[in-house]
Design a protein around this motif. Structure first.
Motif, short mmCIF file in Angstrom:
data_model
loop_
_atom_site.label_atom_id
_atom_site.label_comp_id
_atom_site.label_asym_id
_atom_site.label_seq_id
_atom_site.Cartn_x
_atom_site.Cartn_y
_atom_site.Cartn_z
N MET A 120 32.31 66.72 12.92
CA MET A 120 31.29 66.00 13.10
C MET A 120 30.53 66.67 14.38
O MET A 120 31.05 67.31 15.23
CB MET A 120 31.78 64.82 13.60
CG MET A 120 30.65 63.62 14.03
SD MET A 120 31.71 61.92 14.32
CE MET A 120 32.33 61.37 12.98
N PRO A 121 28.92 66.62 14.25
CA PRO A 121 28.25 66.97 15.16
C PRO A 121 28.78 66.54 16.26
O PRO A 121 28.92 65.30 16.71
CB PRO A 121 26.84 66.69 14.75
CG PRO A 121 27.00 66.62 13.48
CD PRO A 121 28.29 65.88 13.08
N LEU A 122 28.62 67.16 17.72
CA LEU A 122 28.96 66.75 19.17
C LEU A 122 27.87 65.71 19.39
O LEU A 122 28.39 64.38 20.10
CB LEU A 122 28.81 67.95 20.06
CG LEU A 122 30.08 68.84 19.78
CD1 LEU A 122 29.66 70.10 20.92
CD2 LEU A 122 31.44 68.33 20.33
N GLY A 126 26.73 71.86 18.08
CA GLY A 126 27.97 72.35 17.70
C GLY A 126 28.84 71.12 17.32
O GLY A 126 28.19 70.16 17.19
N VAL A 127 30.09 71.57 16.77
CA VAL A 127 30.79 70.44 16.14
C VAL A 127 32.11 70.04 16.59
O VAL A 127 32.62 71.07 17.55
CB VAL A 127 31.11 70.83 14.43
CG1 VAL A 127 29.86 70.76 13.77
CG2 VAL A 127 31.68 71.93 14.31
N VAL A 128 32.54 69.02 16.33
CA VAL A 128 34.09 68.75 16.97
C VAL A 128 35.13 69.67 16.44
O VAL A 128 35.34 69.71 15.02
CB VAL A 128 34.14 67.14 16.64
CG1 VAL A 128 35.91 67.02 16.91
CG2 VAL A 128 33.49 66.39 17.34
N HIS A 129 35.84 70.22 17.20
CA HIS A 129 36.88 70.95 16.62
C HIS A 129 38.22 70.32 16.36
O HIS A 129 38.86 70.19 15.47
CB HIS A 129 37.14 72.30 17.48
CG HIS A 129 37.73 73.40 16.60
ND1 HIS A 129 39.27 73.33 16.95
CD2 HIS A 129 37.64 74.26 15.73
CE1 HIS A 129 39.58 74.35 16.06
NE2 HIS A 129 38.73 74.82 15.22
N THR A 130 38.61 69.49 17.49
CA THR A 130 39.92 68.72 17.51
C THR A 130 39.49 67.41 18.20
O THR A 130 38.75 67.74 19.27
CB THR A 130 40.82 69.45 18.12
OG1 THR A 130 40.97 70.74 17.45
CG2 THR A 130 42.19 68.75 17.84
N ALA A 131 39.83 66.39 17.60
CA ALA A 131 39.82 64.95 18.38
C ALA A 131 41.26 64.52 18.72
O ALA A 131 42.01 64.49 17.69
CB ALA A 131 39.05 64.24 17.80
N SER A 132 41.58 63.91 19.80
CA SER A 132 42.59 63.43 20.10
C SER A 132 42.85 62.05 19.16
O SER A 132 41.59 61.66 18.81
CB SER A 132 42.73 63.13 21.64
OG SER A 132 41.83 61.94 21.98
N TYR A 133 43.95 61.61 19.17
CA TYR A 133 43.94 60.34 18.35
C TYR A 133 43.54 59.14 19.13
O TYR A 133 42.90 58.31 18.41
CB TYR A 133 45.67 59.90 18.34
CG TYR A 133 46.21 60.81 17.30
CD1 TYR A 133 46.29 60.69 15.89
CD2 TYR A 133 46.63 62.01 17.63
CE1 TYR A 133 47.06 61.38 15.11
CE2 TYR A 133 47.31 63.00 16.58
CZ TYR A 133 47.34 62.69 15.49
OH TYR A 133 47.91 63.39 14.70
#
Lengths: 409, 84
Positions: A63-65, A45-52
């Motif tokens: 991006m792929p997990l 799966g892929v990154v849906h949201t990334a913290s700062y």
């Protein structure tokens, strides 16, 4: 008219890394740590949201997990919970509506507020923004960024420039100077392709776009060119609309394992279609064009769309078209990993009645189904084919908990 | 740090006051945990029913998500965050 445009003041509020911010807000142990919402580290799966904090390690949405794990091994991976994000979105909604009734919610985490008539109650727009930010942080732990300007475009651009927790107020006398030096990709509607065309013309800033002859912009980029040219010159007359008819509604999911099981694939497609139809009916909308997207195990993709004879919000009718498209497309003997259904050409549901018995019966049936679901949850009434999914996914009264729960709505 | 979905029924000592509820202690796997800190709560509407989710910190510093479903008046331990 000119008087109105001078006093217009729009605030755009955008939650910073919303899903990750919600997780950090509700769990102190996550604060200050890189958080990735989208799935577990080993899961596909892929990154849906990334913290700062995660973004600082080079993690980006989409991006792929597996790659994200390599880039940032100490990151905390979370599957996500859409019901939680929706509830927090509701809390933000309640806060905004206390400051002005004229709010346009464009998604769970961003909104436009027309504050022209209410800003005097709070002294200044920046003070108003600080108050909203404080209240939101206290209640939900989510941090917000603000852009304030004379139009939706200025407000939107301004909110994105100083994230996280930024407040940018562009006063009318500074709007032109603000736009002039801005990189052209900041204009809404400038994607990769449009940017390439503009670079060919040696246009790198909004100021350079603004001095381009209007006809050239139109000839180079068509209708979008005219819109961009107007925006580059600070012209954006779009009002803050309380009800927005979306351009597209789509639902997608990946299977936990690639599958060639027709029943499971069609069951999944029907389930996604039912979710779309419910959303259409909830908002009093109907849609004419239906799209189907398939992702194969070999990572190739196929998509096709076709219009119905008339706009519809009936799940069975929309699924009829999905099934037809599937029959047309399913020629490849490769397992399927990802499915998606979308509807476009969405409009307000026609109020005109129909002379024919069939559509009237369907509408009555749909409203009875909606009422049952309102009372007992989405799973109270389901098409039989979608029950195939019971062996694959966990479900609650609200629906199946799909492979990518951050997006399960 | 790893999150695990549990969704198991549990016993919870709860304080009800003025239409609000607040979990105080819960029993899970035979052990009683005292709630040290409330991080926040949210409501998930499911039809006419509501699920009240509480993000709390237990006295052993574990993060736990508790859920009260008003359909069956049952508490569940929804998620735990395991360190390490």
């Amino acid at each position: 008219m000119a008087e109105n445009s001078r006093t217009r003041m729009i605030m755009h509020i955008d939650a910073d890394a919303f899903f990750a911010s919600v997780e950090q807000g509700f769990n102190r142990q996550l604060r200050g740590r890189p958080v990735i919402v989208g799935g577990e580290a080993g899961q596909r799966g892929v990154v849906h949201t990334a913290s700062y904090e995660a973004r600082a390690c080079g993690i980006r949405t989409g991006m792929p997990l597996i790659r994200a794990k390599k880039l940032c091994p100490r990151a905390v991976f979370i599957k996500g919970d859409f019901a939680h994000y929706r509830a927090v979105g509701e809390s933000l909604r309640e806060i905004y509506l206390r400051y002005t009734p004229r709010v346009e919610f464009t998604s769970l985490d961003d909104a436009y507020l027309d504050i022209g008539d209410s800003v005097h109650l709070f002294g200044s727009p920046v003070y108003m923004a600080r108050e909203i930010r404080r209240e939101a942080e206290e209640k939900t732990g989510v941090s917000l960024s603000f852009g304030i300007g004379g139009s939706k475009m200025i407000a939107r651009i301004a909110s994105g420039l100083d994230k996280p927790r930024g407040i940018n107020h562009i006063t009318p006398e500074h709007e032109k100077a603000f736009l002039r030096e801005l990189a052209v990709e900041h204009l809404p509607g400038v994607g990769r392709r449009v940017k390439e065309k503009l670079v060919d013309l040696h246009i790198f800033t909004v100021g350079q776009m603004a001095v381009l002859p209007r006809l050239v912009a139109e000839q180079m980029l068509g209708k979008n060119g005219l819109t961009l040219w107007k925006m580059a010159n600070g012209v954006d007359e779009r009002e803050v609309e309380r009800k927005v008819v979306p351009r597209q509604i789509s639902r997608e999911t990946s299977f936990p394992r690639d599958t060639g099981d027709e029943k499971a694939i069609l069951g999944g497609l029907q389930y996604l279609t039912e979710r779309i139809a419910r959303r259409l009916r909830e908002q009093g909308l109907s849609a004419r064009t239906v799209g189907l997207k398939l992702g194969y195990a070999d990572f190739s993709r196929a998509a096709r769309a076709k219009s119905l004879e008339r706009a519809s919000s009936d799940g069975a009718e929309i699924f009829g078209m999905v099934r037809y498209l599937y029959g047309q497309m399913r020629l490849k003997r490769v397992h399927i990993r990802h499915i998606g259904v979308s509807v476009t050409q969405i409009r307000d549901k026609s109020v005109q009645g129909t002379l024919f018995e069939g559509p009237r019966r369907t509408e009555a049936l749909n409203s009875a189904v909606d009422e049952l679901r309102e009372r007992f949850g989405f799973m109270a009434v389901m098409p039989a084919e979608t029950l195939q999914l019971k062996s694959r996914y966990r479900n609650d009264a609200h629906g199946y908990i799909l492979h990518n729960p951050a997006l399960t709505r | 740090m790893k999150f695990e979905d549990i969704y198991e029924p549990i016993e919870v000592i709860t304080h009800f006051q003025e239409g609000r509820l607040r979990p105080l202690r819960f029993k899970w796997n035979g052990r009683v945990y005292k709630i040290r800190q409330w991080n926040g709560f949210w409501i998930n509407r499911q039809g006419s029913n509501r699920q009240y989710h509480f993000s709390v910190q237990a006295d052993n510093s574990d993060f736990v998500e508790l859920m009260f479903d008003d359909a069956d008046l049952q508490w569940q331990i929804a998620r735990v965050c395991l360190d390490g």
